[in-house]
Write a protein that holds these residues in place. Structure first.
Motif, PDB file in Angstrom:
ATOM      1  N   ALA A 257      65.335  16.417  39.108  1.00  0.00           N
ATOM      2  CA  ALA A 257      65.570  15.397  38.094  1.00  0.00           C
ATOM      3  C   ALA A 257      66.659  14.419  38.514  1.00  0.00           C
ATOM      4  N   ASN A 258      66.445  13.145  38.169  1.00  0.00           N
ATOM      5  CA  ASN A 258      67.437  12.081  38.341  1.00  0.00           C
ATOM      6  C   ASN A 258      67.914  11.936  39.785  1.00  0.00           C
ATOM      7  N   ASN A 259      66.983  12.113  40.713  1.00  0.00           N
ATOM      8  CA  ASN A 259      67.303  12.008  42.138  1.00  0.00           C
ATOM      9  C   ASN A 259      66.324  11.024  42.771  1.00  0.00           C
ATOM     10  N   GLU A 260      66.789   9.801  42.996  1.00  0.00           N
ATOM     11  CA  GLU A 260      65.888   8.757  43.488  1.00  0.00           C
ATOM     12  C   GLU A 260      65.318   9.083  44.854  1.00  0.00           C
ATOM     13  N   GLN A 261      66.141   9.584  45.763  1.00  0.00           N
ATOM     14  CA  GLN A 261      65.652   9.869  47.102  1.00  0.00           C
ATOM     15  C   GLN A 261      64.548  10.922  47.073  1.00  0.00           C
ATOM     16  N   SER A 262      64.716  11.948  46.236  1.00  0.00           N
ATOM     17  CA  SER A 262      63.687  12.984  46.131  1.00  0.00           C
ATOM     18  C   SER A 262      62.403  12.421  45.554  1.00  0.00           C
ATOM     19  N   LEU A 263      62.520  11.556  44.544  1.00  0.00           N
ATOM     20  CA  LEU A 263      61.328  10.989  43.946  1.00  0.00           C
ATOM     21  C   LEU A 263      60.597  10.077  44.917  1.00  0.00           C
ATOM     22  N   LEU A 264      61.330   9.247  45.633  1.00  0.00           N
ATOM     23  CA  LEU A 264      60.676   8.333  46.577  1.00  0.00           C
ATOM     24  C   LEU A 264      60.051   9.092  47.746  1.00  0.00           C
ATOM     25  N   LYS A 265      60.703  10.163  48.199  1.00  0.00           N
ATOM     26  CA  LYS A 265      60.111  10.979  49.256  1.00  0.00           C
ATOM     27  C   LYS A 265      58.797  11.587  48.799  1.00  0.00           C
ATOM     28  N   ALA A 266      58.788  12.116  47.579  1.00  0.00           N
ATOM     29  CA  ALA A 266      57.558  12.693  47.054  1.00  0.00           C
ATOM     30  C   ALA A 266      56.489  11.619  46.871  1.00  0.00           C
ATOM     31  N   LEU A 267      56.887  10.455  46.366  1.00  0.00           N
ATOM     32  CA  LEU A 267      55.951   9.370  46.111  1.00  0.00           C
ATOM     33  C   LEU A 267      55.421   8.758  47.399  1.00  0.00           C
ATOM     34  N   ALA A 268      56.184   8.868  48.479  1.00  0.00           N
ATOM     35  CA  ALA A 268      55.690   8.407  49.775  1.00  0.00           C
ATOM     36  C   ALA A 268      54.552   9.278  50.279  1.00  0.00           C
ATOM     37  N   ASN A 269      54.453  10.508  49.736  1.00  0.00           N
ATOM     38  CA  ASN A 269      53.399  11.436  50.142  1.00  0.00           C
ATOM     39  C   ASN A 269      52.153  11.357  49.294  1.00  0.00           C
ATOM     40  N   GLN A 270      52.332  11.064  47.966  1.00  0.00           N
ATOM     41  CA  GLN A 270      51.185  11.137  47.061  1.00  0.00           C
ATOM     42  C   GLN A 270      51.575  10.579  45.696  1.00  0.00           C
ATOM     43  N   PRO A 271      50.607  10.219  44.868  1.00  0.00           N
ATOM     44  CA  PRO A 271      50.906   9.820  43.487  1.00  0.00           C
ATOM     45  C   PRO A 271      51.517  10.980  42.707  1.00  0.00           C
ATOM     46  N   LEU A 272      52.363  10.641  41.743  1.00  0.00           N
ATOM     47  CA  LEU A 272      53.086  11.644  40.959  1.00  0.00           C
ATOM     48  C   LEU A 272      52.763  11.502  39.478  1.00  0.00           C
ATOM     49  N   SER A 273      52.833  12.603  38.769  1.00  0.00           N
ATOM     50  CA  SER A 273      52.873  12.563  37.305  1.00  0.00           C
ATOM     51  C   SER A 273      54.325  12.385  36.891  1.00  0.00           C
ATOM     52  N   VAL A 274      54.583  11.415  36.022  1.00  0.00           N
ATOM     53  CA  VAL A 274      55.947  11.179  35.556  1.00  0.00           C
ATOM     54  C   VAL A 274      55.935  10.984  34.044  1.00  0.00           C
ATOM     55  N   ALA A 275      57.077  11.252  33.441  1.00  0.00           N
ATOM     56  CA  ALA A 275      57.246  11.033  32.014  1.00  0.00           C
ATOM     57  C   ALA A 275      58.234   9.895  31.815  1.00  0.00           C
ATOM     58  N   ILE A 276      58.009   9.079  30.804  1.00  0.00           N
ATOM     59  CA  ILE A 276      58.895   7.957  30.521  1.00  0.00           C
ATOM     60  C   ILE A 276      59.120   7.836  29.009  1.00  0.00           C
ATOM     61  N   ASP A 277      60.111   7.051  28.659  1.00  0.00           N
ATOM     62  CA  ASP A 277      60.323   6.642  27.276  1.00  0.00           C
ATOM     63  C   ASP A 277      59.657   5.278  27.106  1.00  0.00           C
ATOM     64  N   ALA A 278      58.526   5.262  26.432  1.00  0.00           N
ATOM     65  CA  ALA A 278      57.778   4.016  26.216  1.00  0.00           C
ATOM     66  C   ALA A 278      57.900   3.531  24.782  1.00  0.00           C
ATOM     67  N   SER A 279      58.942   3.980  24.080  1.00  0.00           N
ATOM     68  CA  SER A 279      59.058   3.676  22.654  1.00  0.00           C
ATOM     69  C   SER A 279      59.656   2.304  22.371  1.00  0.00           C
ATOM     70  N   GLY A 280      60.191   1.630  23.394  1.00  0.00           N
ATOM     71  CA  GLY A 280      60.716   0.286  23.184  1.00  0.00           C
ATOM     72  C   GLY A 280      59.610  -0.692  22.809  1.00  0.00           C
ATOM     73  N   ARG A 281      59.934  -1.632  21.941  1.00  0.00           N
ATOM     74  CA  ARG A 281      58.906  -2.548  21.450  1.00  0.00           C
ATOM     75  C   ARG A 281      58.308  -3.408  22.554  1.00  0.00           C
ATOM     76  N   ASP A 282      59.100  -3.740  23.551  1.00  0.00           N
ATOM     77  CA  ASP A 282      58.588  -4.579  24.627  1.00  0.00           C
ATOM     78  C   ASP A 282      57.484  -3.894  25.417  1.00  0.00           C
ATOM     79  N   PHE A 283      57.504  -2.560  25.460  1.00  0.00           N
ATOM     80  CA  PHE A 283      56.460  -1.844  26.184  1.00  0.00           C
ATOM     81  C   PHE A 283      55.083  -2.104  25.583  1.00  0.00           C
ATOM     82  N   GLN A 284      55.032  -2.247  24.283  1.00  0.00           N
ATOM     83  CA  GLN A 284      53.765  -2.465  23.593  1.00  0.00           C
ATOM     84  C   GLN A 284      53.066  -3.720  24.096  1.00  0.00           C
ATOM     85  N   PHE A 285      53.852  -4.741  24.458  1.00  0.00           N
ATOM     86  CA  PHE A 285      53.286  -6.049  24.798  1.00  0.00           C
ATOM     87  C   PHE A 285      53.568  -6.479  26.238  1.00  0.00           C
TER      88      PHE A 285
END
Length: 360
Positions: A257-285
Motif C-alpha cells: 500500500a501507498n508505494n508508488e515504485q511497487s505499483l509501477l513495477k507491478a503495472l509494468a508487468n500487467q494490468p492491475l485491479s485497483v480501488a479508488i475514491d470516486a465519490s467526488g462530484r467531478d468524477f461523475q462528469f
C-alpha cells in the motif's frame, strides 16, 4: 406555495410548447467537446433547448411531465457545476455525459459499490504468496506503459445500475494477464462472478477484488463472456453453462500500500485491479485530461490500472479503465495524476491494488 406553483406551470408550458421543434433540432445539434456552449447558459429557452438535445442524444424518456421537470432542474444544477469547474480546472475538464440528469447522491448509490475491508490478508487467503510473479519484476521500469497498445485490454464495459465494479475490475486484470501469458485476448464473464461468487461478495450490492481472485483460483477459472453474458443484474449461478473453463489463474498478490515504485513495477508487468475514491462530484462528469481534482481516500469503486505515462504539461499519470461505458471520460478511461504530496496518491489510487498470477 402559490409562487412556486406558478413558476412550475410556466416552465411546464414552455417545455410543452418547445418540445416538438427542439426534438427536430436535437439530432443535428453541433455539440462542443463538453456538450454545451457558453450561449446555452444565457436563457431558460436555451437551457430547455440544450436539455431536449441532451435527451435525444442519450435516448432519455421520462414517464411523467413531473419527472421531466425534476430532471431538468437537476440537469441545470449539474450543468452549472460543470461550467464552473471548467473555468477553474487547468488540467482536466468535465462534460455533459449520460449522468447529467442524476443528482450526485443518486449517482453514488447506483455506481459506487466497492466493499473494502480493514485488512485483506487477514480475511482472504493469498494463494500465490509463495509463488513467483508471472513475469519477473523489472528493476528498471519503462518511462511509460500502455497495455491497450499491447493488446491486453478488452473494450470498456458498462456495469449499468448493478453495483458490480468489483467484478469488472477483477475481470479486466485477469483478461490482461491471460493475454500476456497466452497471447489470446479473451473477454471473460463478470456475470459468473456476480451470480456464483457469493461467500464474501454481494453481487450487485458490491464486493472486493481479492475475494474474487481467491474464488476464481479455487474453483478452476472463468467462462467466456459470450458463454455467460452480462445482464446488469443478479442471476442464478450456472456453473455448467459451458463444458470447460477457458481461463484459470494461479492466485493473486497484493501490491504494498501507498508505494508508488511497487505499483509501477507491478503495472509494468500487467494490468492491475485497483480501488479508488470516486465519490467526488467531478468524477461523475469527467470528460478528459489529467484528473487532479478534489477527491478523498475512502475507497468506494473498483477499476483497473492499465498503464502510466506523462502528459503534454509534464503531468505524470496512471491510465485507469473504468466500467461506466465508452461515452464516459476518454472513451471509458481516465488519466489520474500520480505525483502528489499524499502517499496514497490521487483518490487513494495506491491504497489497495492487487493482481492475479498465472502459470505459463
Amino acid at each position: 406555495m402559490a409562487a412556486s406553483s406558478s413558476n412550475t406551470t410556466v416552465l411546464l408550458l414552455l417545455i410543452i410548447a418547445t418540445s416538438a421543434s427542439l426534438l427536430s433540432l436535437a439530432a443535428g445539434r453541433d455539440f462542443s467537446i463538453v456538450g454545451y456552449s457558453s450561449s446555452d447558459l444565457t436563457s431558460t429557452d436555451k437551457l430547455v433547448d440544450l436539455f431536449e438535445s441532451w435527451m435525444e442524444r442519450h435516448s432519455r424518456i421520462y414517464e411523467t411531465i413531473e419527472e421531466k421537470l425534476l430532471r431538468f432542474e437537476i440537469f441545470k444544477d449539474n450543468l452549472f457545476h460543470i461550467d464552473d469547474t471548467n473555468k477553474k480546472a487547468a488540467n482536466y475538464w468535465l462534460g455533459l455525459n449520460e449522468f447529467a440528469d442524476l443528482t450526485h447522491e443518486e449517482f453514488k448509490n447506483n455506481y459506487l459499490s466497492l466493499k473494502p475491508v480493514n485488512t485483506r490478508r487477514d480475511t482472504v487467503n493469498d494463494s500465490s504468496s509463495s509463488s513467483l510473479s508471472t513475469v519477473e519484476i523489472r528493476s528498471n521500469i519503462p518511462k511509460a506503459v500502455d497495455w491497450r497498445k499491447k493488446g491486453a485490454v478488452t473494450p470498456v464495459k458498462n456495469q449499468g445500475s448493478c453495483g458490480s465494479c468489483w467484478a469488472l475490475s477483477t475481470i479486466a486484470a485477469i483478461e490482461g494477464i491471460n493475454q500476456i501469458v497466452t497471447g489470446n485476448l479473451t473477454a471473460l464473464s463478470e456475470q459468473e462472478l456476480i451470480d456464483c461468487d457469493t461467500s464474501y461478495n454481494n453481487g450487485c450490492n458490491g464486493g472486493l477484488m481479492d475475494y474474487a481472485f481467491a474464488y476464481i483460483a479455487s474453483t478452476g477459472g472463468l467462462h467466456k463472456e459470450e458463454d455467460y453474458p452480462y445482464i446488469m443484474e443478479e442471476g442464478t449461478c450456472e456453473m455448467t453453462k459451458a463444458d470447460a473453463k477457458v481461463v484459470t489463474i494461479s492466485g493473486y498478490k497484493d501490491v504494498p500500500a501507498n508505494n508508488e515504485q511497487s505499483l509501477l513495477k507491478a503495472l509494468a508487468n500487467q494490468p492491475l485491479s485497483v480501488a479508488i475514491d470516486a465519490s467526488g462530484r467531478d468524477f461523475q462528469f469527467y470528460s478528459g485530461g489529467v484528473f487532479d481534482g478534489h477527491c478523498g481516500t475512502s475507497l468506494d469503486h473498483g477499476v483497473a490500472a492499465v498503464g502510466y505515462g506523462s502528459g503534454e504539461k509534464g503531468l505524470d499519470y496512471v491510465i485507469v479503465k473504468n466500467s461506466w461505458g465508452p461515452k464516459w471520460g476518454e472513451k471509458g478511461f481516465i488519466r489520474m495524476k500520480r505525483n502528489t504530496n499524499k502517499p496514497e496518491r490521487m483518490c487513494g489510487l495506491y491504497k489497495m491494488a492487487s493482481y492475479p498470477t498465472k502459470s505459463k
